[in-house]
Motif scaffolding. Sequence first.
Motif, PDB file in Angstrom:
ATOM      1  N   ALA A 299       0.887  -0.999  -0.053  1.00 37.20           N
ATOM      2  CA  ALA A 299      -0.039  -0.025  -0.011  1.00 37.20           C
ATOM      3  C   ALA A 299       0.987   1.069  -0.131  1.00 37.20           C
ATOM      4  CB  ALA A 299      -0.981  -0.055   1.394  1.00 37.20           C
TER       5      ALA A 299
ATOM      6  N   MET B 159      -5.822  -3.824  -5.873  1.00 40.04           N
ATOM      7  CA  MET B 159      -5.638  -2.508  -5.380  1.00 40.04           C
ATOM      8  C   MET B 159      -5.296  -1.446  -6.292  1.00 40.04           C
ATOM      9  SD  MET B 159      -2.811  -1.194  -2.218  1.00 40.04           S
ATOM     10  CE  MET B 159      -1.424  -1.209  -3.648  1.00 40.04           C
TER      11      MET B 159
ATOM     12  N   TYR C  45      -8.555  -0.605  -8.280  1.00 32.77           N
ATOM     13  CA  TYR C  45      -9.708   0.212  -7.263  1.00 32.77           C
ATOM     14  C   TYR C  45      -9.052   1.503  -7.249  1.00 32.77           C
ATOM     15  CZ  TYR C  45     -12.691   1.689  -3.706  1.00 32.77           C
ATOM     16  OH  TYR C  45     -13.607   2.199  -2.871  1.00 32.77           O
ATOM     17  N   CYS C  46      -7.614   1.787  -6.937  1.00 33.16           N
ATOM     18  CA  CYS C  46      -7.248   3.110  -6.363  1.00 33.16           C
ATOM     19  C   CYS C  46      -7.086   3.991  -7.807  1.00 33.16           C
ATOM     20  CB  CYS C  46      -5.962   2.918  -5.806  1.00 33.16           C
ATOM     21  SG  CYS C  46      -5.748   2.226  -4.216  1.00 33.16           S
TER      22      CYS C  46
END
Length: 661
Positions: A170, A613, A616-617
């Motif tokens: 992340a 991720m 989505y981001c």
Amino acid sequence: MAVLPEGGDSRKQVMMIFALAVIGCAVFTTYAAGLFFRQKSRETGVFLALGATRCQLQKEMNKELLLLSVGSCAAGTLLGGPLAWCVWQLFRCFLVDSQEMVLTFDPGAYGISLGFTLYVVTMLFALGSQSISRTNIMDVVRESHTSEPIRDVKRWYGPVGIVLVVAGAAAGYLMPGFFIRVLHWYAPSVVDAVFYFPALVGMYMILLHTVVNGWCKRHKYRDIIATSMMKFQGRQTVRNMLVMTLLIAGAYFAAFYAPMLCTNSAYSFESRPVDFEYHWRGDQDWPQKTEVETLAEEYDVDITSWVKADAAVLGGDGTVSVEQDNGALGTTYTTEYREVASGATFFSESAWNALTGQNVDLLPGTCANVLDDEGGNEYRSGGDVTRVTNMVTGKSLPVTPVEPLQFTMLLGCYVLDDADYTDITAGLNNLWQETWVFFNVADVEASYPFAKALFNEMVDRSGDEVLQLDAYDLVGKTLAEKVGEPYGFDRENVAAYGFPVLEREERDSTEFRNYWLYMPQFRVLDRNDFVTTMAVFLMLFIFIALICFAAILVISFTRCMTIALTNARVYDDLRHLGAPRSYLFRSVKGQVSKVFLVPAIVGTAVISAFYVMILYCNDNRFTAGELAGMGTCAVVIAALSLALYGVYRFTRKRVCRSLGI
């Protein structure tokens, strides 16, 4: 590299996976060298005991190392080119071919081979010198039988490792955006890469925990032999598992590119509400309705609907970035508000309704920007504007942003009230006016020859002044000319800034089809030519995935055969102690399966979660095309996992055969 755009995500992904593969092969080569010197240690110790001097042994060792390192690296360098050429030709013969798929070699690429050769030679001679310089002869003799046990690993290693992987992934992905948006700093790539380091540490801890403790509670004496073997060769095992995990992650990351791009694009093509869309600048002589109908008759195509609408290119206010180069520290920037920041295409509400079939009624003094059909993609929409400017007359119109409209085919445009549009566009010449056409045909599948002919007609009748990249902004060019600066995206200047120059003769190239400012949206043309247009991108990522998986198979097979060689005496003792064949087989299976299974699970899980991720981001949502693409990627994972399982079965059989089980 000639096709991948400078600074683009595709180029960054390619270089990242390439670096990952090189690092993995370097680590594996070091591991293989360590095995070599462990096996040579007994021979070295015997010679020392018989009175040979270290100088003599070093001299003979150097001869052998020079032959091994230089010979193997030279063979790899010479064979690498033909191997790449053969694989690429297979792609061209059996998958897809285009004018951009011709493989060319840059002699400078051999500099990478030279660098890797220097690393191998230096590493081998350093390890060789270290092995000779030891003073205790008995330690040298016994080295090949000395285990490398792992120190006590606590149970919390596993959960903490998972947390570090999540946090590292992340942080590595999100921190560059934080630097840009909050600190206004384009950090060097090495700074961005540092934030991924906790994920690497986390994967190492997960693998340590798996090898030593496992994830399920079991009887402390169950499989004690196989478990102890893994522990006493722990450092070697975990290093190999870590390399395999990284390579599996890189291989899947490359393998996801093609199915995600193909599925997402196919969904996009099919979801278009209009079969044919094209638009042109007012000073160009593009095909009108009668000409298109005549061409359609030649190809037996029936046009069922036709809508034409006018639009205008106007200036909009906003903030611009003023960058400052700080050398090795990267680039910082400040933002400034300007009444005229950039340009965009503006429609009247009547023109919008005619093109889209919607019923929009904007209040005077308002302006709506256009998002995609799912209400996202704000980055490409251009954002809200509060002032619109006629670049010919200089007249400005203050507007109030209202709720955005949705229509993917007009993403990035704006809509004004009819009266406001008429008022602000008064005095514009052909240079600032556009015409947009939407039409449908009865049989889309049969209209490909017609679509191709119409596309060629448009390109042939386009002047050089409109053969511009999609980043070209007529307002931006006008502003640059006012201050006496060259406009970087102008056709005359793009080459100096590292961007491609679009040529009519290369109308079927990736660059022309993807980046032409006035590229039409013909459903049948885009769908049928997609694979050819994106051939280099698709095949390059498939090529990289194959290389990574090949490295994975070599490393896993080598490690498993090493286990067999190292533990052959133990298995022979167990056989003499009465251990049944089923027990010996279960012991081998437990070790070989860990070498294959643990990196496969960890690498697949980590990269899958990371990929989800990223999707989505990008815009804080999952589009229908992305969901379909993720389903296709799941099928790819299943297919490649099945192939990896086949190699595991083959390797297990070879290990058992070498141990006589």
